[in-house]
Every structure is written in structure tokens, then in C-alpha cells.
Design a protein around this motif. Structure first.
Motif, PDB file in Angstrom:
ATOM      1  N   TYR A   1       0.822  -1.207   0.000  1.00  0.00           N
ATOM      2  CA  TYR A   1       0.000   0.000   0.000  1.00  0.00           C
ATOM      3  C   TYR A   1       0.857   1.259   0.000  1.00  0.00           C
ATOM      4  O   TYR A   1       1.843   1.346   0.707  1.00  0.00           O
ATOM      5  CB  TYR A   1      -0.923   0.049   1.230  1.00  0.00           C
ATOM      6  N   ARG A   2       0.449   2.224  -0.817  1.00  0.00           N
ATOM      7  CA  ARG A   2       0.928   3.604  -0.721  1.00  0.00           C
ATOM      8  C   ARG A   2      -0.151   4.305   0.083  1.00  0.00           C
ATOM      9  O   ARG A   2      -1.319   4.267  -0.281  1.00  0.00           O
ATOM     10  CB  ARG A   2       1.064   4.213  -2.102  1.00  0.00           C
TER      11      ARG A   2
ATOM     12  N   ASN B   1      -2.110   7.456   1.918  1.00  0.00           N
ATOM     13  CA  ASN B   1      -2.343   8.904   1.951  1.00  0.00           C
ATOM     14  C   ASN B   1      -2.180   9.430   3.371  1.00  0.00           C
ATOM     15  O   ASN B   1      -2.715   8.858   4.323  1.00  0.00           O
ATOM     16  CB  ASN B   1      -3.749   9.244   1.463  1.00  0.00           C
TER      17      ASN B   1
ATOM     18  N   ARG C   1      -3.091  12.605   5.623  1.00  0.00           N
ATOM     19  CA  ARG C   1      -4.082  13.678   5.553  1.00  0.00           C
ATOM     20  C   ARG C   1      -3.818  14.752   6.596  1.00  0.00           C
ATOM     21  O   ARG C   1      -3.133  14.525   7.578  1.00  0.00           O
ATOM     22  CB  ARG C   1      -5.480  13.095   5.704  1.00  0.00           C
TER      23      ARG C   1
ATOM     24  N   THR D   1     -11.179  11.120   6.282  1.00  0.00           N
ATOM     25  CA  THR D   1     -11.076  11.103   4.823  1.00  0.00           C
ATOM     26  C   THR D   1     -11.533  12.410   4.189  1.00  0.00           C
ATOM     27  O   THR D   1     -11.246  12.658   3.021  1.00  0.00           O
ATOM     28  CB  THR D   1     -11.881   9.929   4.243  1.00  0.00           C
TER      29      THR D   1
ATOM     30  N   SER E   1      -7.710  17.092   3.491  1.00  0.00           N
ATOM     31  CA  SER E   1      -6.888  17.035   2.278  1.00  0.00           C
ATOM     32  C   SER E   1      -5.673  16.127   2.462  1.00  0.00           C
ATOM     33  O   SER E   1      -5.166  15.949   3.573  1.00  0.00           O
ATOM     34  CB  SER E   1      -6.423  18.444   1.889  1.00  0.00           C
ATOM     35  N   VAL E   2      -5.220  15.556   1.342  1.00  0.00           N
ATOM     36  CA  VAL E   2      -4.014  14.730   1.323  1.00  0.00           C
ATOM     37  C   VAL E   2      -2.811  15.672   1.273  1.00  0.00           C
ATOM     38  O   VAL E   2      -2.725  16.518   0.392  1.00  0.00           O
ATOM     39  CB  VAL E   2      -4.015  13.768   0.114  1.00  0.00           C
TER      40      VAL E   2
ATOM     41  N   ARG F   1       0.516  14.399   1.635  1.00  0.00           N
ATOM     42  CA  ARG F   1       1.568  13.622   0.972  1.00  0.00           C
ATOM     43  C   ARG F   1       1.148  12.162   0.944  1.00  0.00           C
ATOM     44  O   ARG F   1       0.131  11.788   1.542  1.00  0.00           O
ATOM     45  CB  ARG F   1       2.918  13.790   1.652  1.00  0.00           C
ATOM     46  N   THR F   2       1.927  11.340   0.267  1.00  0.00           N
ATOM     47  CA  THR F   2       1.656   9.910   0.185  1.00  0.00           C
ATOM     48  C   THR F   2       2.907   9.151   0.603  1.00  0.00           C
ATOM     49  O   THR F   2       4.000   9.438   0.115  1.00  0.00           O
ATOM     50  CB  THR F   2       1.249   9.512  -1.249  1.00  0.00           C
TER      51      THR F   2
ATOM     52  N   GLN G   1      -0.348  15.880  10.187  1.00  0.00           N
ATOM     53  CA  GLN G   1      -0.217  14.677   9.358  1.00  0.00           C
ATOM     54  C   GLN G   1      -0.850  13.478  10.077  1.00  0.00           C
ATOM     55  O   GLN G   1      -0.387  13.095  11.156  1.00  0.00           O
ATOM     56  CB  GLN G   1       1.247  14.379   9.057  1.00  0.00           C
TER      57      GLN G   1
ATOM     58  N   VAL H   1      -2.699   9.425   9.524  1.00  0.00           N
ATOM     59  CA  VAL H   1      -2.967   8.246   8.697  1.00  0.00           C
ATOM     60  C   VAL H   1      -3.959   7.364   9.440  1.00  0.00           C
ATOM     61  O   VAL H   1      -3.989   7.335  10.676  1.00  0.00           O
ATOM     62  CB  VAL H   1      -1.682   7.446   8.371  1.00  0.00           C
TER      63      VAL H   1
END
Length: 108
Positions: A37-38, A40, A42, A47, A50-51, A53-54, A89, A91
Motif C-alpha cells: 500500500y501507498r 495517503n 491527511r 477522509t 486534504s491529502v 503527501r503519500t 499529518q 494516517v
């Protein structure tokens, strides 16, 4: 064994041993992202944020604190726990292998 002997064994001043302990502690307190998995990252715990980075496949994250947010279903089940991995940040914990279905860090 005296303190001085311990320092000699550790490389003279003990810095190498201290560095090894610090590295081991950092590794122990980081958790892997689900394989394949990559992920996101946020700006907030949900959800709808906004994102920013990944994370690439194979990443590990250090969890600063955890907070409830939107429910997400991922490879490690459904969870509303979001992991803070840096300033602004977050996840979803459903993608992080913490070994627990609950909180593993202090609440944010």
C-alpha cells in the motif's frame, strides 16, 4: 565491572552504545504500513481532510498520538483511530500494523 570498564567496552566514551540504544528504540516505536500500500497522509483525522503527501510502499511511521476520526476499513480491519505522524499529518490506523485494535499511543 566498573563504569570505566563499561565505557571501554562500548568504544571509549559510550557514544556508540548510546547511539545503538537510541536506534533500537526508534525502530521499536515505529510501525509498518500494510505491505503493498501507498498510504495517503491527511491534514486531519478523517477522509474529508486534504491529502498532504503519500507514503511509499514499505514505509514505517512513528506514532506521536492517536485520535478518533472517520471510520476506515483497511487491511487490518475497520477502525476510527487516526495516527498523528507529524504536525498536521494523520494516517488511518486500519493501514498500520500496530499489533492492536486499540490505542497504542497517547490520545491527541
Amino acid at each position: 565491572m566498573s563504569v570505566d570498564q563499561s565505557r571501554d567496552i562500548a568504544g571509549g566514551d559510550g557514544k556508540a552504545a548510546a547511539q545503538a540504544v537510541t536506534t533500537a528504540a526508534a525502530t521499536a516505536s515505529s510501525y509498518p504500513v500494510a505491505p503493498g500500500y501507498r498510504l495517503n497522509v491527511r491534514s486531519g483525522p478523517g477522509t474529508g481532510y486534504s491529502v498532504v503527501r503519500t507514503l511509499p510502499e514499505g514505509s514505517r511511521v512513528a506514532i506521536n498520538c492517536q485520535t478518533p476520526g472517520t471510520w476506515v476499513t483497511g487491511p487490518y480491519g475497520a477502525s476510527n483511530i487516526w495516527d498523528n505522524i507529524g504536525s498536521g499529518q494523520y494516517v488511518s490506523d486500519a493501514y498500520i500494523r500496530t499489533g492492536s485494535d486499540g490505542y497504542v499511543a497517547p490520545r491527541c
